[in-house]
Structure formats: structure tokens, C-alpha cells
Design a protein around this motif. Sequence first.
Motif, PDB file in Angstrom:
ATOM      1  N   GLY A 109     -18.123  -3.736  -5.476  1.00 36.32           N
ATOM      2  CA  GLY A 109     -17.882  -2.570  -4.636  1.00 36.32           C
ATOM      3  C   GLY A 109     -17.925  -2.854  -3.152  1.00 36.32           C
ATOM      4  O   GLY A 109     -18.046  -1.930  -2.341  1.00 36.32           O
ATOM      5  N   GLU A 110     -17.797  -4.129  -2.771  1.00 37.45           N
ATOM      6  CA  GLU A 110     -17.827  -4.506  -1.359  1.00 37.45           C
ATOM      7  C   GLU A 110     -16.440  -4.948  -0.894  1.00 37.45           C
ATOM      8  O   GLU A 110     -15.580  -5.303  -1.697  1.00 37.45           O
ATOM      9  N   GLU A 111     -16.241  -4.907   0.399  1.00 38.43           N
ATOM     10  CA  GLU A 111     -15.000  -5.367   1.040  1.00 38.43           C
ATOM     11  C   GLU A 111     -13.756  -4.724   0.407  1.00 38.43           C
ATOM     12  O   GLU A 111     -12.783  -5.394   0.067  1.00 38.43           O
ATOM     13  N   LEU A 112     -13.815  -3.402   0.230  1.00 41.14           N
ATOM     14  CA  LEU A 112     -12.679  -2.686  -0.352  1.00 41.14           C
ATOM     15  C   LEU A 112     -11.699  -2.190   0.714  1.00 41.14           C
ATOM     16  O   LEU A 112     -10.610  -1.708   0.369  1.00 41.14           O
ATOM     17  N   GLU A 113     -12.101  -2.330   1.961  1.00 43.62           N
ATOM     18  CA  GLU A 113     -11.226  -1.884   3.037  1.00 43.62           C
ATOM     19  C   GLU A 113      -9.950  -2.722   3.061  1.00 43.62           C
ATOM     20  O   GLU A 113      -9.971  -3.927   2.927  1.00 43.62           O
ATOM     21  N   GLY A 114      -8.842  -2.050   3.262  1.00 36.10           N
ATOM     22  CA  GLY A 114      -7.565  -2.751   3.356  1.00 36.10           C
ATOM     23  C   GLY A 114      -6.833  -2.863   2.034  1.00 36.10           C
ATOM     24  O   GLY A 114      -5.672  -3.295   2.006  1.00 36.10           O
ATOM     25  N   LEU A 115      -7.470  -2.524   0.914  1.00 36.61           N
ATOM     26  CA  LEU A 115      -6.792  -2.575  -0.377  1.00 36.61           C
ATOM     27  C   LEU A 115      -5.914  -1.344  -0.558  1.00 36.61           C
ATOM     28  O   LEU A 115      -6.323  -0.234  -0.239  1.00 36.61           O
ATOM     29  N   ASN A 116      -4.719  -1.553  -1.090  1.00 38.56           N
ATOM     30  CA  ASN A 116      -3.841  -0.424  -1.332  1.00 38.56           C
ATOM     31  C   ASN A 116      -4.139   0.194  -2.697  1.00 38.56           C
ATOM     32  O   ASN A 116      -5.023  -0.253  -3.438  1.00 38.56           O
ATOM     33  N   THR A 117      -3.363   1.220  -3.062  1.00 32.43           N
ATOM     34  CA  THR A 117      -3.619   1.945  -4.310  1.00 32.43           C
ATOM     35  C   THR A 117      -3.464   1.052  -5.532  1.00 32.43           C
ATOM     36  O   THR A 117      -4.277   1.105  -6.471  1.00 32.43           O
ATOM     37  N   ASN A 118      -2.425   0.222  -5.540  1.00 30.65           N
ATOM     38  CA  ASN A 118      -2.193  -0.654  -6.685  1.00 30.65           C
ATOM     39  C   ASN A 118      -3.338  -1.668  -6.854  1.00 30.65           C
ATOM     40  O   ASN A 118      -3.780  -1.948  -7.974  1.00 30.65           O
ATOM     41  N   GLU A 119      -3.802  -2.225  -5.741  1.00 24.98           N
ATOM     42  CA  GLU A 119      -4.894  -3.198  -5.812  1.00 24.98           C
ATOM     43  C   GLU A 119      -6.187  -2.543  -6.295  1.00 24.98           C
ATOM     44  O   GLU A 119      -6.934  -3.126  -7.088  1.00 24.98           O
ATOM     45  N   LEU A 120      -6.442  -1.316  -5.829  1.00 19.75           N
ATOM     46  CA  LEU A 120      -7.621  -0.595  -6.289  1.00 19.75           C
ATOM     47  C   LEU A 120      -7.517  -0.254  -7.775  1.00 19.75           C
ATOM     48  O   LEU A 120      -8.508  -0.298  -8.506  1.00 19.75           O
ATOM     49  N   GLN A 121      -6.291   0.087  -8.216  1.00 27.87           N
ATOM     50  CA  GLN A 121      -6.078   0.381  -9.633  1.00 27.87           C
ATOM     51  C   GLN A 121      -6.358  -0.844 -10.503  1.00 27.87           C
ATOM     52  O   GLN A 121      -6.999  -0.759 -11.543  1.00 27.87           O
ATOM     53  N   LYS A 122      -5.870  -2.009 -10.060  1.00 27.36           N
ATOM     54  CA  LYS A 122      -6.117  -3.243 -10.809  1.00 27.36           C
ATOM     55  C   LYS A 122      -7.609  -3.566 -10.851  1.00 27.36           C
ATOM     56  O   LYS A 122      -8.132  -4.002 -11.880  1.00 27.36           O
ATOM     57  N   LEU A 123      -8.285  -3.333  -9.718  1.00 26.87           N
ATOM     58  CA  LEU A 123      -9.721  -3.584  -9.665  1.00 26.87           C
ATOM     59  C   LEU A 123     -10.464  -2.658 -10.618  1.00 26.87           C
ATOM     60  O   LEU A 123     -11.398  -3.079 -11.319  1.00 26.87           O
ATOM     61  N   GLU A 124     -10.026  -1.400 -10.687  1.00 23.43           N
ATOM     62  CA  GLU A 124     -10.645  -0.439 -11.597  1.00 23.43           C
ATOM     63  C   GLU A 124     -10.445  -0.865 -13.060  1.00 23.43           C
ATOM     64  O   GLU A 124     -11.361  -0.762 -13.885  1.00 23.43           O
ATOM     65  N   GLU A 125      -9.253  -1.354 -13.387  1.00 23.50           N
ATOM     66  CA  GLU A 125      -8.978  -1.803 -14.753  1.00 23.50           C
ATOM     67  C   GLU A 125      -9.839  -3.008 -15.114  1.00 23.50           C
ATOM     68  O   GLU A 125     -10.337  -3.120 -16.237  1.00 23.50           O
TER      69      GLU A 125
END
Length: 208
Positions: A109-125
Motif C-alpha cells: 500500500g505504499e508508493e501508489l502515487e502516479g499509478l493509473n486506473t489500469n495499474e491500480l486494477q492489476k495491483l488489486e487483482e
Amino acid sequence: MTRQKIEIKKIDNITARQVTFSKRRRGLFKKARELSTLCDAEIALIVFSSTGKLFDYASSSVQQVIERRGMLSETERLDHPSIEYDRDTLSMLSKEEANKVRELRQLNGEELEGLNTNELQKLEEQLEKGLRRVSKAKDELMFKGLDELKRKRTQLMEENQRLKQVMRNVAQEQGQSSESVNIGSIFDPPLEDDSSDTSLRLGLSLFK
């Protein structure tokens, strides 16, 4: 008069390049020979000129030195890295390490700044997959523990039956019938004895 420092870069003039190559090659081989003599080191040098001509030097034999290196284990090679680990390789490994560190921090849950929606979605998966694996491992461990408890319970019941049978055999050998001996009572918790209380009540009634 001080010597002028030469910039280390490719010499464009072919003639000057060949002259410099010859001088520096002789100097390199001389230093290798001195190092081998002074330190009793086994050295082999292989040099190809820009024209493809081969020059080599070895304190014993080039082939022998190459074979000796081939006998080194992978661990020993890592402890004595060769020239193949150049700057580009080290730079690539450093970038790879930095990427892995960043991925681990993002999973925390660190260094999430700058990630777009797709990258956040992949991280969630990735996190969901990891949670499913953890949950599965936990369930398997719990079921394994339950199976172990059932196995121990079965063993205790079998041991209990065996001990009862032993007591029956002992009673029969002593001339008692199995019906006259309450085998189950031996393994059951004793009932509370209220005889002392009855005696107490009888004693008190005599003084009334």
C-alpha cells in the motif's frame, strides 16, 4: 614538462589507432608478466585487434587457464566475477532490483502515487490472488489439524477398549465373572460419595 592526459575514447585515425594498440598491448603483456612473476599468479590474456588479429599471453598455457576456469563451480564464479559482469549488466540488475522493491512496497500500500486506473486494477487483482492463496493455505492447515485430532481420538478409543478387555481377562483369571465386575466404572469418573454427610446427620440427631 608534464605529459598531456589523453582522453579515453576511440581513436578515429586508423594509423594512430594501430600504433597505440601495439604500444599498449606490449605494455599490458609486460604488466601481466610482472604480476605473474612477482605474485606467482597464473595469467592468460587474449586480445583481438580491430583487424581481427589474435594476440595472447599466458604464464603457463592459455588452454590450461581456460580449463581451470571451467572447473570452477557456479558459486566460485560469483565470488570471482569475470569481465562479463560489465557496467551494462550491473545497471540492468540494479534497475531490476529497484523495480522489485517498488512492487513490494506497492503491495504493502505504499508508493501508489502516479499509478493509473489500469495499474491500480492489476495491483488489486494481485492482492486478491494473494489473499485467496493465503486463505487456502489456512484452510488446509485447519483441516489437517482436525484430521490429526480425529486420529488421536480414534487411537484413544481403541486403547480404552483394549484396557477394558485386559481388565475382563484379569477378572476371569481371578475367578470372577465378567458380569460381576463393572469394567466401565473403572474408566468413568467416580461419583460423589455422600456417606460422610449421612453419618454427620445421624450423629447430630442423637443429641437432639
